[in-house]
Design an enzyme around this catalytic site. Structure first.
Site, PDB file in Angstrom:
ATOM      1  N   TYR A  48     -14.525  16.441 -18.665  1.00 15.29           N
ATOM      2  CA  TYR A  48     -14.957  15.041 -18.627  1.00 15.29           C
ATOM      3  C   TYR A  48     -16.082  14.902 -17.592  1.00 15.29           C
ATOM      4  CZ  TYR A  48     -15.059  10.185 -17.227  1.00 15.29           C
ATOM      5  OH  TYR A  48     -15.474   8.930 -16.877  1.00 15.29           O
ATOM      6  N   LYS A  74      -6.167   5.442 -20.530  1.00  7.78           N
ATOM      7  CA  LYS A  74      -6.338   5.888 -21.928  1.00  7.78           C
ATOM      8  C   LYS A  74      -5.027   5.721 -22.706  1.00  7.78           C
ATOM      9  CE  LYS A  74     -10.311   7.164 -20.243  1.00  7.78           C
ATOM     10  NZ  LYS A  74     -11.317   6.141 -20.118  1.00  7.78           N
ATOM     11  N   ARG A 132       0.839  -1.220   0.000  1.00  8.18           N
ATOM     12  CA  ARG A 132       0.000   0.000   0.000  1.00  8.18           C
ATOM     13  C   ARG A 132       0.869   1.263   0.000  1.00  8.18           C
ATOM     14  NH1 ARG A 132      -2.784   1.663   4.263  1.00  8.18           N
ATOM     15  NH2 ARG A 132      -3.031  -0.426   5.112  1.00  8.18           N
ATOM     16  N   ASP A 175      -5.433  18.102 -15.983  1.00  7.96           N
ATOM     17  CA  ASP A 175      -5.747  16.742 -16.436  1.00  7.96           C
ATOM     18  C   ASP A 175      -5.159  16.620 -17.848  1.00  7.96           C
ATOM     19  OD1 ASP A 175      -6.864  14.432 -17.508  1.00  7.96           O
ATOM     20  OD2 ASP A 175      -8.745  14.648 -16.396  1.00  7.96           O
TER      21      ASP A 175
HETATM   22  N1  PLP Z   1     -10.036  12.392 -17.063  1.00  6.19           N
HETATM   23  C1  PLP Z   1     -10.446  12.297 -18.344  1.00  6.19           C
HETATM   24  C2  PLP Z   1     -10.148  13.430 -19.277  1.00  6.19           C
HETATM   25  C3  PLP Z   1     -11.119  11.160 -18.790  1.00  6.19           C
HETATM   26  O1  PLP Z   1     -11.514  11.098 -20.065  1.00  6.19           O
HETATM   27  C4  PLP Z   1     -11.398  10.119 -17.860  1.00  6.19           C
HETATM   28  C5  PLP Z   1     -12.138   8.910 -18.276  1.00  6.19           C
HETATM   29  O2  PLP Z   1     -12.681   8.848 -19.370  1.00  6.19           O
HETATM   30  C6  PLP Z   1     -10.965  10.271 -16.531  1.00  6.19           C
HETATM   31  C7  PLP Z   1     -10.284  11.412 -16.165  1.00  6.19           C
HETATM   32  C8  PLP Z   1     -11.259   9.189 -15.499  1.00  6.19           C
HETATM   33  O3  PLP Z   1     -10.369   8.120 -15.663  1.00  6.19           O
HETATM   34  P1  PLP Z   1     -10.685   6.595 -15.270  1.00  6.19           P
HETATM   35  O4  PLP Z   1     -11.772   6.107 -16.171  1.00  6.19           O
HETATM   36  O5  PLP Z   1      -9.362   5.908 -15.473  1.00  6.19           O
HETATM   37  O6  PLP Z   1     -11.087   6.598 -13.829  1.00  6.19           O
END
Ligand code: PLP
Length: 384
Positions: free
Chosen positions: A108, A207, A56, A182
């Site tokens: 998102y 992704k 952890r 992000d």
């Molecule tokens: N940030 C963006 C821009 C995303 O497109 C996504 C998911 O599609 C996330 C964060 C969240 O990621 P996760 O699905 O790995 O939890």
């Protein structure tokens, strides 16, 4: 950490070398997956290997991927999480009650909706700014005694709005706020937010970083290993939203081809955007690589050699026209997510709750690395 890091290698080399691993026992050039959750102490009760106490906190299979990510984003350290959302949540968990955060009005959906519900419970106040206009961050801060955090996602998913990171940083820092970017959509190959002054970068490594749609994983990267980072490290340790070692290994393996994949996908995306732009059945194309895109100038300045693999377009007609178009595709699969080697299409209005600002005739295209002729043929027959 790799002996090459001092030499400031190009990103393509950094990812291909993947922290320059060499197994000193076997000579193996790919790392093993360390499945042990705990690590022995010696007869004086000291850890046999200082770096490893309990999974952890750390696992050698995470550490290597974390090194590569920190190098890629030009940060001092990185941490892996069990998903992108877990990484994002960890940032918010370190904010105290009474905090004020400034978020884009388009982002998102998962982050938008989770922050609304969490911040409400945690007594954190949210103000929104226009993602097309970094200057509006200053207005969003008005009236707050103090702003603790400014969130940037650029280009936004799925509306593809572009935010000027350097301006967001300047405005955020003037108010003493932490600026988080992000960087999921552009990847560190095309955008380097820490170089532009941001404090933290977050990734849904599910992704493009992994790139093969076979692991759910997230990451945070920090510019400095400061007090803020210590809180994040403690929060991850305490709440325990870590990936499994096999997931971390898959990420490391996926990242080795990151630059090839995203460069090819971005070239495909550019060609598809140009094709769609001239099509009579397409009302609008949202892709910052197009000169007509309102964020093109800023994207060109802050994106390095490509505009990413994500785009959206609006078909002529209504919701049914969009759904029917997606249904006619043969090669391109209708599915959520992005950044994989395969091209996916999604009707975002169907998956976001009714108050979404995504138009009903919009389709999001997550472009993969297939041959461009096959992708254009498929889109072309479906747009008939
Ligand atoms: N940030 C963006 C821009 C995303 O497109 C996504 C998911 O599609 C996330 C964060 C969240 O990621 P996760 O699905 O790995 O939890």
């Amino acid at each position: 950490m790799s002996s090459y890091t001092q030499k400031k290698l190009k990103t393509a080399t950094l990812v291909a070398k993947a922290d320059d691993y060499l197994d000193t026992t076997t000579g193996g050039i790919t790392p093993p997956i360390i499945t042990s959750t705990t690590y022995a102490r010696d007869d004086r009760y000291n850890p046999i290997n200082e770096a490893n106490l309990y999974t952890r906190d750390n696992n050698p299979s995470f550490v290597q991927a974390e090194h590569v990510l920190a190098e890629l984003e030009q940060g001092e350290a990185a941490l892996l999480f069990s998903s992108g959302m877990a990484a994002i949540a960890c940032v918010f968990y370190t904010l105290g009650s009474g905090s004020h955060v400034v978020l884009p009005n388009s982002m998102y959906w998962g982050v938008y909706s989770w922050t609304r519900s969490y911040c409400d419970r945690a007594d954190i106040r949210i103000s929104y700014y226009d993602a097309n206009d970094a200057e509006s961050i200053a207005q969003a801060m008005e009236g707050a005694a103090r702003t603790d955090l400014v969130w940037v996602e650029t280009p936004t998913n799925p509306m593809m709005q572009v935010t000027d990171i350097a301006r967001a940083v300047a405005i955020g820092h003037e108010a003493g706020a932490t600026v988080v970017v992000d960087n999921t959509t552009p990847t560190p190959i095309f955008t380097q937010p820490l170089e532009l002054g941001a404090d933290l970068v977050v990734h849904s490594a599910t992704k493009s970083l992994n790139g093969h749609s076979d692991v759910l994983i997230g990451a945070l990267v920090t510019k400095e290993t400061d007090e803020r980072w210590d809180k994040i490290v403690a929060e991850r340790h305490g709440a325990g939203a870590l990936p499994g070692p096999f997931d971390a290994w898959l990420l490391l393996r996926g990242m080795r081809t990151l630059s090839l994949r995203v460069e090819r996908a971005a070239k495909n995306a550019q060609k598809i955007a140009e094709f769609l732009q001239t099509h009579s059945q397409v009302e609008a194309v949202l892709y910052p690589g197009l000169k007509s895109h309102p964020g093109h100038k800023i994207a060109k300045e802050q994106m390095l050699g490509g505009f990413g693999s994500l785009m959206s377009f609006q078909v002529v007609g209504d919701r049914d026209a969009a759904l029917q178009m997606a249904g006619r595709l043969n090669l391109i699969v209708s599915a959520t997510s992005l950044g994989g080697v395969e091209t996916l299409i999604e009707h975002r209005h169907s998956v976001e709750p009714p108050e979404t600002n995504v138009p009903v005739n919009l389709l999001r295209l997550a472009v993969g690395i297939e041959h461009i002729d096959d992708l254009i043929d498929d889109l072309s027959q479906a747009l008939r």
